[in-house]
Structure formats: C-alpha cells, structure tokens
Design an enzyme around this catalytic site. Sequence first.
Site, PDB file in Angstrom:
ATOM      1  N   ASP A  14       0.869  -1.171   0.000  1.00 15.56           N
ATOM      2  CA  ASP A  14       0.000   0.000   0.000  1.00 15.56           C
ATOM      3  C   ASP A  14       0.912   1.228   0.000  1.00 15.56           C
ATOM      4  OD1 ASP A  14      -3.153   0.656   1.353  1.00 15.56           O
ATOM      5  OD2 ASP A  14      -1.650   2.222   1.126  1.00 15.56           O
ATOM      6  N   SER A  56       1.014  -5.174   4.645  1.00 14.15           N
ATOM      7  CA  SER A  56       1.872  -4.514   3.663  1.00 14.15           C
ATOM      8  C   SER A  56       3.202  -4.180   4.303  1.00 14.15           C
ATOM      9  CB  SER A  56       1.198  -3.228   3.176  1.00 14.15           C
ATOM     10  OG  SER A  56       2.110  -2.426   2.458  1.00 14.15           O
ATOM     11  N   ALA A  94       0.530   3.935   1.300  1.00 14.35           N
ATOM     12  CA  ALA A  94       0.529   4.620   2.596  1.00 14.35           C
ATOM     13  C   ALA A  94       1.097   3.748   3.713  1.00 14.35           C
ATOM     14  CB  ALA A  94      -0.890   5.074   2.952  1.00 14.35           C
ATOM     15  N   SER A  95       1.813   2.695   3.369  1.00 12.81           N
ATOM     16  CA  SER A  95       2.393   1.779   4.356  1.00 12.81           C
ATOM     17  C   SER A  95       3.860   2.129   4.610  1.00 12.81           C
ATOM     18  CB  SER A  95       2.292   0.343   3.827  1.00 12.81           C
ATOM     19  OG  SER A  95       3.197  -0.510   4.507  1.00 12.81           O
ATOM     20  N   PRO A  96       4.185   2.602   5.825  1.00 11.85           N
ATOM     21  CA  PRO A  96       5.580   2.945   6.114  1.00 11.85           C
ATOM     22  C   PRO A  96       6.524   1.764   5.900  1.00 11.85           C
ATOM     23  CG  PRO A  96       4.148   3.815   7.835  1.00 11.85           C
ATOM     24  CD  PRO A  96       3.286   2.940   6.951  1.00 11.85           C
TER      25      PRO A  96
END
Lengths: 192, 192
Positions: free
Chosen positions: B11, B165, B13-15
């Site tokens: 994703d 993720s 937005a997944s760190p």
Amino acid sequence: MSKAPIEFFFDFASPYAYFAAQGLEEIAARHGRTVRWRPILLWTVLRSLGLPPPMESKAKGDYMRLDMDRSARFHGRRFRFPTNFPTSAHLPARAFYWLEAQDPEAAKAFARKAFTAFFVDDIDFKDAAAVAGIGVDETALKDEAATQALRAAGLEAESRGVYGSPFIFVDGEPFFGADRLPQIEWRLATAP
Amino acid sequence: MSKAPIEFFFDFASPYAYFAAQGLEEIAARHGRTVRWRPILLWTVLRSLGLPPPMESKAKGDYMRLDMDRSARFHGRRFRFPTNFPTSAHLPARAFYWLEAQDPEAAKAFARKAFTAFFVDDIDFKDAAAVAGIGVDETALKDEAATQALRAAGLEAESRGVYGSPFIFVDGEPFFGADRLPQIEWRLATAP
C-alpha cells in the site's frame, strides 16, 4: 556505556520467543550485557488490552504456520508445531519464578529446556507431571509466591506497553518480535 | 534457477512498504531477479477479511510510532510520520497502474517518488493535484482501466492470503513485512 540487563518478556508457548532467545543471549554477550528473562502469560495481557490472539484469522494463521517453520530454520532451531497450541503456559512460568527466587541461572536453564520440551518434544504445558519432568519439583507449580511473581510480571508488562511475545527492552526502549534482533544489535553497537 | 519476478504487494501509505522497497530491489538485483510492484489498498483487503487496521490499539499504536522512526533509520530512509494517516492511497495506486500499462519502468519511478512525497514531503494522497504533481497527468487518477487494475490486484492479493503490507512472494512463497528481507535474501541464496 550503560550495562543494564536487557529485559526479555515472553510467553513459553510463543514460537517467536523460542526462536529469539538464543540469538538474543548471543547478541547481549557480544555487547557485555546480560538478559533478564521475564515469562508472562500473553493471553492474559491480550485479554486485558482487548486484542485478538495472534492467529485469529485464516489468512494470518496460514501464513504464520509457514513463517514459523521457515523462521525456525532461519534461526537454526529445531521446531515442530505443538499439538497443544495455543495453550496457557502458567505451569512452566511458575516453575521459572520459583527457581529464579533461589537461583536465576537455574531458572534460565529450565527455561531453555522448557522451550525444547514444548517445541521439539511436544509436551503438554498443562500436564503438571510433564512440566515437572523438565526439571523442577511438582510443588513449585502450585507455589503461591511464584504465582504472584508471574502475575506481577504480567501487570508490569501490560503497564509498559507489551502486547506480544517476545517483547524486549534495551535501556527502556521496546523491540517487538524475533525479527527485531538485528535492530537490537544495531542499537547496542551504536549506543552512547 | 528460476528467474521469476519477485512480487511486491504493498500500500502506498504503508511505512514498512516504503522502508522495504529499496532494500528489496537491491536484494533482487544481487540474485538476478526483478521486482514486480503491485500496489493495493490494504484497507479494502482488511475490511474484506474482517481484520482491524494495524494501529487499532493504544499499546500497538504507541509502539509502532516508535518502531517506524527507528526502522526508517535502520533502513536508511528519511521519514516523518504523515499528517494524513491512515489514508486511502487509491490516487497514487491508480496512477501507478495507468503508467504501468504504458511503461512499467515509469510506473516504478513514479512509485518511488510517491513514497517520498508521502513520507518525506507529507503530501495528502487524497489531493488529486498533489498526486498529479508527483509526475502524472491528472486524468490518470480517474482512469477506468487503472481503477479496474487496482481492484483486480486487491482481489488477487486477498485470494493469495495477503493481509498486510508489504507482502512479498518469491516463487510463490509469501513473506510478510520489511523485517523479512533477511529471510528473502537467505531464500534466494539457498534456492534450488
């Protein structure tokens, strides 16, 4: 450099705690540290926090079974998925604290044997005779002081943000999971 | 030796996807592999599986904030916790698939820039102008074929057991998390 012990909170029935334990001791030794083993009952902490058990969904459970077999090989540990899993490891945890009150090194030696008994020899942690057979007097498994020490460790763990196993503190800094061993070594190597 | 591409489900937005991406490309290159990037919307997969978002409890959220800052340094990535988090990264994901249909390398280059835009420059992934500013025509963000490609990737991910993720497949074998990069390298080094 601070030489405070590394704190190792874990559940005896946690595969990733078993995979991490030996490597953590080796890392600690390389950096002049000791490891203070702190068994807890993860299920009581998760229940108190309102969190689900780690393998609650099929996708996650399927992956974790595969990952455990692979991680065992990666960390060089013998492993077979326990017949009695999940379980409550209150008996070996009480035995640990009973031994620790007399001899912390004997408690650690028992802990290593308990991991092998569960993850290699497949004993039932709820079977008092089997747990005593690891190397402790059966009366230890009902000891009131040991029961209180285990409860206190669980409450301390919860108050310090523990929500899984293994959960490791280096000078107060938390590291969750066997896969954080490289970051623990990196932290110790770069510590002021 | 099989030279199938490594599949990298993530994703935007997944760190931990951001932390893993560069290292995964480096590992793949060392072993003669390529990486096929497959953006998905993790929140749709978790909703479908009935799983909570990763930071749903205070204990876990507090730890993960700390672990993200530390992991960024460990993986050598600049990082600041995004203002708009969690979020839905459907706009950069659509842009990726729109670009990929024309030029897979351009899509990867966009993906790297999108990670930096979100985790360093702190843009809002729901702001179409900001996402277009990463380097894509704004019409791509509403493209029907790209929307369908994103949906198909999410359904494929779910059917293959993805529940987080990054989720990486090497010759079909799943590896979950940035912290599995050492096991991926070990697998590639020992592959038949």
